[in-house]
Write a protein that holds these residues in place. Structure first.
Motif, short mmCIF file in Angstrom:
data_model
loop_
_atom_site.label_atom_id
_atom_site.label_comp_id
_atom_site.label_asym_id
_atom_site.label_seq_id
_atom_site.Cartn_x
_atom_site.Cartn_y
_atom_site.Cartn_z
N PRO A 57 23.24 27.27 28.88
CA PRO A 57 22.73 27.44 30.25
C PRO A 57 21.63 26.42 30.58
CG PRO A 57 21.80 29.09 28.81
CD PRO A 57 22.79 28.33 27.99
N ILE A 58 21.40 26.24 31.86
CA ILE A 58 20.34 25.35 32.35
C ILE A 58 19.48 26.16 33.31
CG2 ILE A 58 19.84 23.28 33.69
CD1 ILE A 58 22.62 22.25 32.88
N GLN A 82 33.74 31.85 29.51
CA GLN A 82 35.16 31.99 29.78
C GLN A 82 35.64 33.30 29.18
OE1 GLN A 82 36.93 28.32 28.34
NE2 GLN A 82 37.06 27.62 30.45
N THR A 83 36.52 33.98 29.91
CA THR A 83 37.10 35.23 29.45
C THR A 83 38.62 35.14 29.53
OG1 THR A 83 37.07 36.23 31.66
CG2 THR A 83 35.13 36.56 30.30
N LYS A 84 39.25 35.98 28.75
CA LYS A 84 40.72 35.97 28.75
C LYS A 84 41.24 37.38 28.56
CE LYS A 84 44.62 33.69 26.48
NZ LYS A 84 45.45 33.79 27.61
N ASP A 85 42.05 37.82 29.52
CA ASP A 85 42.78 39.07 29.40
C ASP A 85 44.15 38.75 28.80
OD1 ASP A 85 40.72 40.53 30.53
OD2 ASP A 85 41.50 40.26 32.58
N SER A 86 44.69 39.68 28.07
CA SER A 86 45.99 39.43 27.44
C SER A 86 47.07 39.19 28.51
CB SER A 86 46.38 40.59 26.54
OG SER A 86 46.53 41.76 27.31
N GLY A 87 47.85 38.15 28.27
CA GLY A 87 48.92 37.83 29.20
C GLY A 87 48.50 37.00 30.40
N LYS A 88 47.24 36.64 30.50
CA LYS A 88 46.74 35.86 31.63
C LYS A 88 46.02 34.62 31.10
CE LYS A 88 45.92 39.66 34.83
NZ LYS A 88 44.92 40.33 35.66
N PRO A 89 45.95 33.56 31.92
CA PRO A 89 45.17 32.39 31.49
C PRO A 89 43.67 32.69 31.53
CG PRO A 89 46.14 32.02 33.66
CD PRO A 89 46.65 33.33 33.17
N ALA A 90 42.89 31.87 30.85
CA ALA A 90 41.44 32.07 30.78
C ALA A 90 40.80 31.89 32.15
CB ALA A 90 40.82 31.09 29.80
N ALA A 91 39.86 32.76 32.47
CA ALA A 91 39.10 32.68 33.72
C ALA A 91 37.69 32.20 33.39
CB ALA A 91 39.05 34.03 34.40
N THR A 92 37.14 31.40 34.28
CA THR A 92 35.78 30.90 34.12
C THR A 92 34.84 31.72 34.99
OG1 THR A 92 36.62 28.68 33.70
CG2 THR A 92 34.31 28.87 34.35
N ILE A 93 33.72 32.14 34.42
CA ILE A 93 32.73 32.92 35.16
C ILE A 93 31.42 32.14 35.18
CG2 ILE A 93 31.43 35.07 35.26
CD1 ILE A 93 33.81 36.39 33.80
N ASN A 94 30.99 31.78 36.37
CA ASN A 94 29.70 31.10 36.57
C ASN A 94 28.68 32.13 37.00
OD1 ASN A 94 30.53 28.33 36.16
ND2 ASN A 94 31.69 28.56 38.05
N ASN A 95 27.49 32.07 36.40
CA ASN A 95 26.37 32.93 36.80
C ASN A 95 25.28 32.05 37.37
OD1 ASN A 95 26.92 35.80 35.91
ND2 ASN A 95 27.45 34.65 34.08
N TYR A 96 24.81 32.39 38.57
CA TYR A 96 23.72 31.68 39.22
C TYR A 96 22.52 32.61 39.27
CZ TYR A 96 27.56 28.68 40.54
OH TYR A 96 28.66 27.87 40.49
N TYR A 97 21.39 32.15 38.78
CA TYR A 97 20.17 32.95 38.71
C TYR A 97 19.13 32.39 39.68
CZ TYR A 97 22.31 34.04 34.20
OH TYR A 97 23.18 34.41 33.21
N TYR A 98 18.41 33.27 40.34
CA TYR A 98 17.29 32.86 41.19
C TYR A 98 16.32 34.02 41.29
CZ TYR A 98 20.42 35.21 44.49
OH TYR A 98 21.26 36.11 45.09
N GLY A 132 14.60 38.85 39.74
CA GLY A 132 15.47 38.00 40.53
C GLY A 132 16.84 38.59 40.71
N ARG A 133 17.77 37.73 41.02
CA ARG A 133 19.15 38.13 41.27
C ARG A 133 20.08 37.24 40.45
NH1 ARG A 133 20.11 42.67 43.83
NH2 ARG A 133 21.62 41.91 45.30
N ASN A 134 21.21 37.80 40.08
CA ASN A 134 22.25 37.09 39.36
C ASN A 134 23.53 37.23 40.16
OD1 ASN A 134 24.10 36.05 37.53
ND2 ASN A 134 24.05 37.83 36.20
N THR A 135 24.06 36.12 40.63
CA THR A 135 25.31 36.12 41.36
C THR A 135 26.40 35.59 40.45
OG1 THR A 135 24.19 35.76 43.46
CG2 THR A 135 26.52 35.23 43.39
N GLU A 136 27.48 36.35 40.34
CA GLU A 136 28.58 35.99 39.46
C GLU A 136 29.75 35.47 40.29
OE1 GLU A 136 31.14 38.92 37.03
OE2 GLU A 136 29.44 38.37 35.75
N GLU A 137 30.29 34.34 39.87
CA GLU A 137 31.43 33.71 40.54
C GLU A 137 32.57 33.61 39.53
OE1 GLU A 137 31.51 29.64 42.90
OE2 GLU A 137 31.44 29.34 40.74
N GLY A 149 32.04 38.02 41.87
CA GLY A 149 32.10 39.28 41.14
C GLY A 149 30.98 40.23 41.46
N GLY A 150 30.01 39.79 42.20
CA GLY A 150 28.91 40.67 42.57
C GLY A 150 27.57 40.05 42.28
N THR A 151 26.56 40.67 42.84
CA THR A 151 25.18 40.24 42.64
C THR A 151 24.40 41.42 42.09
OG1 THR A 151 25.34 38.68 44.47
CG2 THR A 151 23.14 39.30 43.78
#
Length: 191
Positions: A57-58, A82-98, A132-137, A149-151
């Protein structure tokens, strides 16, 4: 979004170096009117149970001395996993903090109470609380849209030390608890 954060950080550091020639000379590592910028990463974080890989992280903080031993500031950052559910390609999750930080600078108090030999100009020992807040994309490769994904509200506390060279550039180390880092290290600059 990552390019925007990086360009903002570069702009703030250039602004800090430009302000260097106009700065007031301080005899303490932290005092009223000082501005401190830091760029750091977290080496130990709370690991997500669904992640199979995480990027380093930065984080960026900017602080203003409102009293000789109290500073307020803002924080921002980014992390990715990165996360992966069985049978699906890997999804990337970005978290932004402020958020906001409140720092209590303890160097003078420790020096007076414990009779330690600390350099007033080079060492800054502090404790901070932040909220602060964490926003998940969520970026799913099977979908053309980006899902937020929520804040959530995040908070924490840290104790740290900044050690400066004679040119006001320094190294920082922090330890504590919270969503964005348990052990942080990076560089700092004061003006």
């Amino acid at each position: 979004m990552k390019k925007g954060i990086l360009l903002s950080l570069i702009f703030l550091f250039l602004l800090a170096f430009d302000a260097y020639s106009q700065r007031k000379r301080y005899t303490q590592a932290f005092d009223q009117g000082i501005v401190v910028l830091d760029l750091h990463t977290s080496f130990i974080r709370l690991k997500s149970s669904d992640a199979f890989s995480q990027k380093q992280p930065i984080f960026f903080n900017a602080e203003l001395g409102v009293r000789s031993d109290v500073g307020i500031g803002v924080l921002g950052g980014w992390s990715q996993r990165q996360t992966k559910d069985s049978g699906k390609p890997a999804a990337t999750i970005n978290n932004y903090y402020y958020g906001l930080k409140l720092n209590m600078h303890l160097t003078r108090w420790i020096k007076n109470q414990m009779k330690l030999h600390l350099s007033d100009h080079k060492q800054d020992i502090y404790a901070s609380v932040w909220a602060g807040r964490n926003t998940e994309e969520v970026v799913d490769p099977t979908s053309t849209s980006i899902d937020f994904g929520g804040t959530t509200t995040i908070f924490g506390a840290l104790a740290g030390i900044k050690i400066y060279s004679k040119y006001n550039v320094g190294f920082m180390l922090e330890a504590g608890f919270g969503a964005y880092g348990l052990l942080n290290a990076g560089i700092c600059y004061k003006f």
